[in-house]
Design a protein around this motif. Structure first.
Motif, PDB file in Angstrom:
ATOM      1  N   ARG A   1       0.870  -1.137  -0.254  1.00 43.86           N
ATOM      2  CA  ARG A   1       0.076   0.046   0.023  1.00 43.86           C
ATOM      3  C   ARG A   1       0.873   1.217  -0.032  1.00 43.86           C
ATOM      4  O   ARG A   1       0.642   2.154  -0.587  1.00 43.86           O
ATOM      5  CB  ARG A   1      -1.093  -0.010   1.202  1.00 43.86           C
ATOM      6  CG  ARG A   1      -1.816   1.041   1.276  1.00 43.86           C
ATOM      7  CD  ARG A   1      -2.827   1.196   2.578  1.00 43.86           C
ATOM      8  NE  ARG A   1      -1.903   1.496   3.643  1.00 43.86           N
ATOM      9  CZ  ARG A   1      -1.589   2.727   4.122  1.00 43.86           C
ATOM     10  NH1 ARG A   1      -1.944   3.779   3.352  1.00 43.86           N
ATOM     11  NH2 ARG A   1      -0.736   2.980   5.144  1.00 43.86           N
TER      12      ARG A   1
ATOM     13  N   GLN B   1      -1.799  -5.783  -7.893  1.00 48.84           N
ATOM     14  CA  GLN B   1      -2.828  -5.046  -7.100  1.00 48.84           C
ATOM     15  C   GLN B   1      -3.563  -4.256  -8.318  1.00 48.84           C
ATOM     16  O   GLN B   1      -5.127  -4.335  -8.255  1.00 48.84           O
ATOM     17  CB  GLN B   1      -2.492  -4.332  -5.872  1.00 48.84           C
ATOM     18  CG  GLN B   1      -1.604  -4.956  -5.049  1.00 48.84           C
ATOM     19  CD  GLN B   1      -2.441  -5.881  -4.071  1.00 48.84           C
ATOM     20  OE1 GLN B   1      -3.766  -5.458  -3.943  1.00 48.84           O
ATOM     21  NE2 GLN B   1      -1.837  -6.904  -3.602  1.00 48.84           N
TER      22      GLN B   1
ATOM     23  N   HIS C   1      -5.563  -6.721 -10.661  1.00 46.00           N
ATOM     24  CA  HIS C   1      -6.911  -7.168  -9.911  1.00 46.00           C
ATOM     25  C   HIS C   1      -7.969  -5.944  -9.819  1.00 46.00           C
ATOM     26  O   HIS C   1      -9.240  -6.218  -9.857  1.00 46.00           O
ATOM     27  CB  HIS C   1      -6.372  -7.553  -8.486  1.00 46.00           C
ATOM     28  CG  HIS C   1      -7.497  -7.687  -7.289  1.00 46.00           C
ATOM     29  ND1 HIS C   1      -8.166  -8.763  -7.228  1.00 46.00           N
ATOM     30  CD2 HIS C   1      -8.126  -7.016  -6.532  1.00 46.00           C
ATOM     31  CE1 HIS C   1      -9.356  -8.587  -6.425  1.00 46.00           C
ATOM     32  NE2 HIS C   1      -9.040  -7.864  -5.965  1.00 46.00           N
ATOM     33  N   GLN C   2      -7.582  -4.878  -9.512  1.00 47.01           N
ATOM     34  CA  GLN C   2      -8.508  -3.977  -9.603  1.00 47.01           C
ATOM     35  C   GLN C   2      -9.028  -3.330 -10.954  1.00 47.01           C
ATOM     36  O   GLN C   2     -10.185  -2.824 -10.831  1.00 47.01           O
ATOM     37  CB  GLN C   2      -7.968  -2.749  -8.526  1.00 47.01           C
ATOM     38  CG  GLN C   2      -7.665  -2.943  -7.257  1.00 47.01           C
ATOM     39  CD  GLN C   2      -7.254  -1.841  -6.513  1.00 47.01           C
ATOM     40  OE1 GLN C   2      -7.188  -0.414  -6.733  1.00 47.01           O
ATOM     41  NE2 GLN C   2      -6.424  -1.830  -5.374  1.00 47.01           N
ATOM     42  N   HIS C   3      -8.299  -3.466 -11.771  1.00 43.88           N
ATOM     43  CA  HIS C   3      -8.657  -2.677 -13.172  1.00 43.88           C
ATOM     44  C   HIS C   3      -8.081  -3.819 -14.338  1.00 43.88           C
ATOM     45  O   HIS C   3      -7.391  -3.390 -14.998  1.00 43.88           O
ATOM     46  CB  HIS C   3      -8.101  -1.466 -13.417  1.00 43.88           C
ATOM     47  CG  HIS C   3      -8.095  -0.451 -12.434  1.00 43.88           C
ATOM     48  ND1 HIS C   3      -9.273   0.169 -12.211  1.00 43.88           N
ATOM     49  CD2 HIS C   3      -7.233   0.052 -11.425  1.00 43.88           C
ATOM     50  CE1 HIS C   3      -9.036   0.943 -11.406  1.00 43.88           C
ATOM     51  NE2 HIS C   3      -7.985   0.991 -10.783  1.00 43.88           N
TER      52      HIS C   3
ATOM     53  N   SER D   1      -8.553 -11.605 -10.860  1.00 44.49           N
ATOM     54  CA  SER D   1      -8.086 -11.871  -9.641  1.00 44.49           C
ATOM     55  C   SER D   1      -8.746 -12.913  -8.933  1.00 44.49           C
ATOM     56  O   SER D   1     -10.170 -12.948  -9.244  1.00 44.49           O
ATOM     57  CB  SER D   1      -8.219 -10.640  -8.547  1.00 44.49           C
ATOM     58  OG  SER D   1      -9.594 -10.422  -8.323  1.00 44.49           O
TER      59      SER D   1
ATOM     60  N   HIS E   1     -11.435   8.747  -8.520  1.00 47.37           N
ATOM     61  CA  HIS E   1     -12.272   7.700  -8.110  1.00 47.37           C
ATOM     62  C   HIS E   1     -13.679   8.056  -8.459  1.00 47.37           C
ATOM     63  O   HIS E   1     -14.402   6.953  -8.415  1.00 47.37           O
ATOM     64  CB  HIS E   1     -11.920   7.095  -7.043  1.00 47.37           C
ATOM     65  CG  HIS E   1     -10.618   6.223  -6.760  1.00 47.37           C
ATOM     66  ND1 HIS E   1     -10.633   5.073  -7.514  1.00 47.37           N
ATOM     67  CD2 HIS E   1      -9.303   6.511  -6.460  1.00 47.37           C
ATOM     68  CE1 HIS E   1      -9.201   4.583  -7.187  1.00 47.37           C
ATOM     69  NE2 HIS E   1      -8.467   5.432  -6.416  1.00 47.37           N
TER      70      HIS E   1
ATOM     71  N   PRO F   1      -4.788   3.382  -8.301  1.00 46.88           N
ATOM     72  CA  PRO F   1      -5.526   2.113  -7.312  1.00 46.88           C
ATOM     73  C   PRO F   1      -6.238   2.527  -6.407  1.00 46.88           C
ATOM     74  O   PRO F   1      -6.126   3.818  -5.983  1.00 46.88           O
ATOM     75  CB  PRO F   1      -4.222   1.500  -7.003  1.00 46.88           C
ATOM     76  CG  PRO F   1      -3.318   2.535  -6.890  1.00 46.88           C
ATOM     77  CD  PRO F   1      -3.509   3.681  -7.940  1.00 46.88           C
ATOM     78  N   HIS F   2      -6.906   1.737  -5.739  1.00 52.66           N
ATOM     79  CA  HIS F   2      -7.859   1.943  -4.345  1.00 52.66           C
ATOM     80  C   HIS F   2      -6.569   1.764  -3.410  1.00 52.66           C
ATOM     81  O   HIS F   2      -5.976   0.636  -3.566  1.00 52.66           O
ATOM     82  CB  HIS F   2      -8.913   1.054  -4.227  1.00 52.66           C
ATOM     83  CG  HIS F   2     -10.060   1.724  -5.102  1.00 52.66           C
ATOM     84  ND1 HIS F   2     -10.793   2.500  -4.714  1.00 52.66           N
ATOM     85  CD2 HIS F   2     -10.475   0.931  -6.180  1.00 52.66           C
ATOM     86  CE1 HIS F   2     -11.611   2.494  -5.698  1.00 52.66           C
ATOM     87  NE2 HIS F   2     -11.407   1.664  -6.662  1.00 52.66           N
TER      88      HIS F   2
ATOM     89  N   GLU G   1      -8.813  -3.133   0.331  1.00 53.53           N
ATOM     90  CA  GLU G   1      -8.647  -3.155  -1.219  1.00 53.53           C
ATOM     91  C   GLU G   1      -7.001  -3.936  -1.739  1.00 53.53           C
ATOM     92  O   GLU G   1      -6.850  -4.157  -2.658  1.00 53.53           O
ATOM     93  CB  GLU G   1      -8.596  -1.802  -1.975  1.00 53.53           C
ATOM     94  CG  GLU G   1      -9.835  -1.060  -1.711  1.00 53.53           C
ATOM     95  CD  GLU G   1     -10.970  -1.757  -2.288  1.00 53.53           C
ATOM     96  OE1 GLU G   1     -10.855  -2.583  -3.507  1.00 53.53           O
ATOM     97  OE2 GLU G   1     -12.384  -1.786  -1.981  1.00 53.53           O
TER      98      GLU G   1
ATOM     99  N   LYS H   1      -4.743  -7.014  -1.606  1.00 54.74           N
ATOM    100  CA  LYS H   1      -5.072  -8.096  -1.074  1.00 54.74           C
ATOM    101  C   LYS H   1      -4.107  -9.055  -1.274  1.00 54.74           C
ATOM    102  O   LYS H   1      -2.902  -8.664  -1.999  1.00 54.74           O
ATOM    103  CB  LYS H   1      -6.486  -8.699  -2.306  1.00 54.74           C
ATOM    104  CG  LYS H   1      -7.588  -7.876  -1.746  1.00 54.74           C
ATOM    105  CD  LYS H   1      -8.717  -8.447  -2.719  1.00 54.74           C
ATOM    106  CE  LYS H   1     -10.191  -7.610  -2.579  1.00 54.74           C
ATOM    107  NZ  LYS H   1     -10.660  -7.771  -1.130  1.00 54.74           N
TER     108      LYS H   1
END
Length: 785
Positions: free
Chosen positions: A396, A490, A493-495, A593, A655, A667-668, A673, A675
């Motif tokens: 993060r 990450q 996974h998010q996008h 993901s 966002h 990213p978030h 978020e 993971k």
């Protein structure tokens, strides 16, 4: 070891689990060529083991196994060093020990187990074979720790041994765990194989003794492939000039060849880019230190740069010279009001390599599981162990730092100068992440591979030291590149639609760090590579060494397997129709993901995140989880509140809008978020898999629908063609996917254990929870999660 299973020399054996107390009272155990009860002069208890193999079948199978011995496949230049026969490779699933007899061999490239060929699966739908590394192969560089089992106690093995173990346990850097029982192996062979494995995996090595050079020498006369087909290598001045033109940075920056032949600095590549006003004498003054090196240019003209720190001087006069030099160099990128720059010191205000290494050392222990019992014993402590490792928090922080850099470039129109001691670790990490988020070209396969070449390989990242390939010093080891891949995962996974590559691509790229036939990750700098390869070429009268690049995926995978590395639902900029048509050529998408419901992969925050289905994280345990974890994860819940006002406005503003997959991508950063990269870290643990579930099942159904739509379109078009074409199209039935594992393509269906169960006793011990205590079952069934 609680008794070993009886089996034929080349066959598979199974036995029901023994309770620890029963196993401890069984005298004598079982011998390799039969089942023997009793021993030690005392009356043997009634055996609990039931053999379904008759003695005559055992001897028949031994004879057949001897006649049909598995062949050891060697790569060019690979040599056999030692071997041991009658080794039992143990597999422990659901407390049921299974094993295969075979040979354990050690070469100068790998450790390999040669067992029953029936263990190999021929199901084309779920097969994902690596042509270089087999299922039971471990490259010497992939070995992390070696343990020996002495009287049921596991001890770390190193150096010369006075006593040899009855069982060998190998933990791998790709998180596989191998158990080899040596109880039925000849004593001399045990000494030879154990000593050989310890020596060739743990003893310090010289660079020229790496298998990389043996392989390249043996394959010298093989046809060489052009690496530029797969990535921009940035080993010529023209490559840098073209990159400047692509990013429109050629107005303010220039590619230089002052370091050609590494005359100025051995850390820097032969060619690189600097601000246009900079003089060549300035580059030479401190041997390349204190010079802003260009990384990337933004669409608004701002640039991302990096710089290695000047050496610390105690002499006052020299310190003044350095200060004057730094001020003059800084003005090449900071000329207000026309151009401003912000310096980001990553050495003092960010992570340290020791912090990264310590966090990952704790984190990886969560996945190096010896058996099913150990998995479920640690499940109750999953959140606390995950958080105490700090690995997700480090991810993060890296993503947050990259977003801060982007905010300066995009919103404040400032140049950003990253500062680090050698500008080859955290500078590579942060600059690469910023480019992945800002430049859609870096989210394609070719662009991403070119990015790694530019920022990591040519940027002088010390792969040899950070991966500890030579085993010379643990102090320099730190998984910085793996941290980068985890951060990229990450984003994938998010996008998912924003990336042309999949998480499977990232997983096999992380595995390739330990395969020493590719030169990409086995040198500390371009200078080190050129000097060693150059000398090797001069010593021989034949052709130059044929060093492979990792980007030629045909070396490791067949074309069918390579389709799993690209995303069929990638949103390209020009034509969306092309994406849909392209998707029909793939058997299965694995780029989305995978959320393993049996073991939650991020810390829960709200009820909306919980699953209403039966299982570990069901509604009746929500309040228990929150009571246990509420205080512990509060800092992750409020992590986004740490953001500054200007940054918060930029972050929240992006966002609040629908994402543009061919534009800026953020990213978030909130705690839940971030993971766990399930496919890489959980792929070898059967209990963490979902049969016919997870993101893979969803994507498989979606692709089946896409293929059906494509078939219908082709049938409509076939009406205007011959009847034969129509019949041929009608003859191809729709594809029906099997029940794939959620960790496909690495976890195969046939390896799955039966339904995993979780004892409720551990939960009851935490407190008086009526909804748990009143359970009528002894176990909580997770089979239908």
């Amino acid at each position: 070891m609680g008794g070993a299973p009886a089996a034929s020399a080349g066959g598979r054996c199974e036995r029901p689990p023994l309770l620890p107390r029963v196993a401890a009272t069984q005298g004598g155990g079982m011998l390799g060529k039969g089942v023997v009860g009793g021993g030690g002069g005392t009356k043997a208890p009634k055996p609990s083991f039931v053999s379904y193999v008759r003695p005559e079948e055992i001897h028949t199978n031994e004879k057949e196994a001897t006649e049909k011995e598995v062949t050891l496949h060697l790569l060019p230049g690979e040599q056999l060093l030692c071997e041991a026969n009658t080794v039992l490779k143990c597999v422990q699933e659901d407390s049921c020990q299974r094993g295969i007899y075979g040979r354990l061999v050690c070469t100068d490239f790998k450790i390999a187990f040669l067992g029953d060929d029936e263990s190999a699966l021929d199901n084309d739908e779920t097969q994902f074979k690596n042509k270089v590394i087999g299922e039971n192969d471990i490259t010497l560089h992939c070995v992390d720790q070696i343990y020996g089992v002495f009287d049921e106690k596991k001890k770390t093995l190193f150096g010369q041994l006075k006593k040899y173990p009855e069982k060998l346990v190998i933990h791998c850097k790709d998180l596989r765990v191998f158990h080899f029982c040596l109880r039925y192996t000849k004593e001399e062979e045990v000494k030879r194989i154990v000593s050989g494995i310890i020596h060739h995996t743990q003893a310090p090595k010289l660079l020229k003794r790496l298998f990389l050079f043996s392989y390249a020498t043996a394959a010298r006369n093989s046809p060489a492939t052009d690496p530029k087909k797969h990535a921009v290598m940035f080993d010529t001045l023209q490559d840098w000039c073209r990159e400047l033109e692509r990013t429109k940075g050629n107005m303010k920056y220039k590619a230089v060849s002052v370091n050609e032949g590494y005359k100025v600095c051995e850390r820097l590549p032969a060619y690189f880019v600097v601000p246009a006003p900079l003089l060549e004498e300035d580059i030479e003054f401190f041997q390349g230190r204190g010079i802003p090196i260009w990384c990337w240019s933004c669409h608004n003209g701002c640039a991302l740069l990096k710089m290695s720190a000047l050496p610390k001087e105690q002499d006052d006069s020299m310190s003044q010279i350095q200060k004057n030099f730094s001020d003059r160099i800084y003005r090449t990128v900071h000329r207000p009001p026309y151009e401003t720059a912000k310096t980001e010191d990553l050495s003092s205000n960010f992570l340290s390599l020791q912090e990264i290494q310590m966090a990952y050392s704790k984190f990886k222990q969560l996945f190096l599981i010896d058996n099913s019992t150990e998995f479920w014993d640690t499940d109750i402590k999953w959140f606390s162990l995950l958080e105490s490792s700090s690995w997700l928090d480090i991810i993060r922080r890296c993503l947050k730092k990259a977003v801060e850099i982007i905010e300066c470039l995009e919103a404040q129109n400032m140049n950003v100068l990253l500062l680090e001691d050698n500008a080859s670790d955290l500078c590579c990490l942060v600059s690469s992440l910023a480019q992945v988020m800002m430049d859609p070209h870096c989210r394609t396969v070719f662009g991403f591979q070119s990015l790694v070449q530019k920022e990591w390989v040519m940027g002088g990242h010390c792969f040899l030291d950070r991966c500890n390939h030579l085993r010379q010093s643990d102090k320099e080891e730190a998984p910085v590149f793996l941290l980068f891949l985890d951060c990229v995962w990450q984003l994938v996974h998010q996008h998912p639609p924003a990336f042309e590559f999949t998480e499977t691509y990232l997983t096999v790229l992380s595995d390739s760090l330990y395969i020493p036939i590719f030169s990409t990750f086995f040198f500390n700098s371009p200078h080190q590579k050129d000097m060693n390869v150059g000398k090797e070429s001069q010593d021989s009268q034949s052709r130059p060494l044929n060093l492979l690049t990792v980007w030629d995926w045909s070396v490791q995978f067949e074309p069918k397997a390579q389709t799993l590395l690209t995303n069929p639902l990638y949103v390209e900029k020009p034509k969306l129709e092309k994406v849909q048509r392209k998707g029909t050529h793939f058997k299965l998408h694995s780029g989305f993901s995978l959320v393993a419901h049996q073991r939650q992969l991020s810390l829960p925050l709200t009820q909306s995140k919980s699953s209403p289905k039966r299982g570990f994280f069901r509604e009746e345990t929500d309040h228990l989880i929150k009571n246990l974890l509420g205080k512990r994860i509060s800092k992750l819940i409020n992590s986004s509140e740490e953001l500054q006002d200007g940054f918060r406005e930029f972050y929240d503003g992006w966002h609040s809008r629908p994402p543009s997959y061919q534009g800026l991508l953020l990213p978030h950063l909130e705690g839940p978020e971030i993971k766990v990269w399930a496919q890489r870290y959980l792929r070898w643990i059967p209990e963490a898999q979902i049969l016919g579930g997870g993101g893979v099942a969803t994507m498989s159904k979606l692709l089946e629908m896409m293929e059906e739509v494509q078939r219908l379109q082709e049938k409509i078009e076939a009406r205007h063609h011959s009847q034969e074409a129509l019949q041929a199209e009608a003859a191809s039935p729709p594809r029906t996917s099997g029940r794939l594992s959620s960790l496909f393509p690495f976890a195969l269906l046939q390896r799955h254990s039966s339904k995993p169960v979780l004892p409720t006793s551990g939960w009851k011990a935490l407190g008086d929870e009526d909804d748990l205590a009143k359970r009528e079952d002894e176990f909580v069934d997770l089979g239908d999660v």
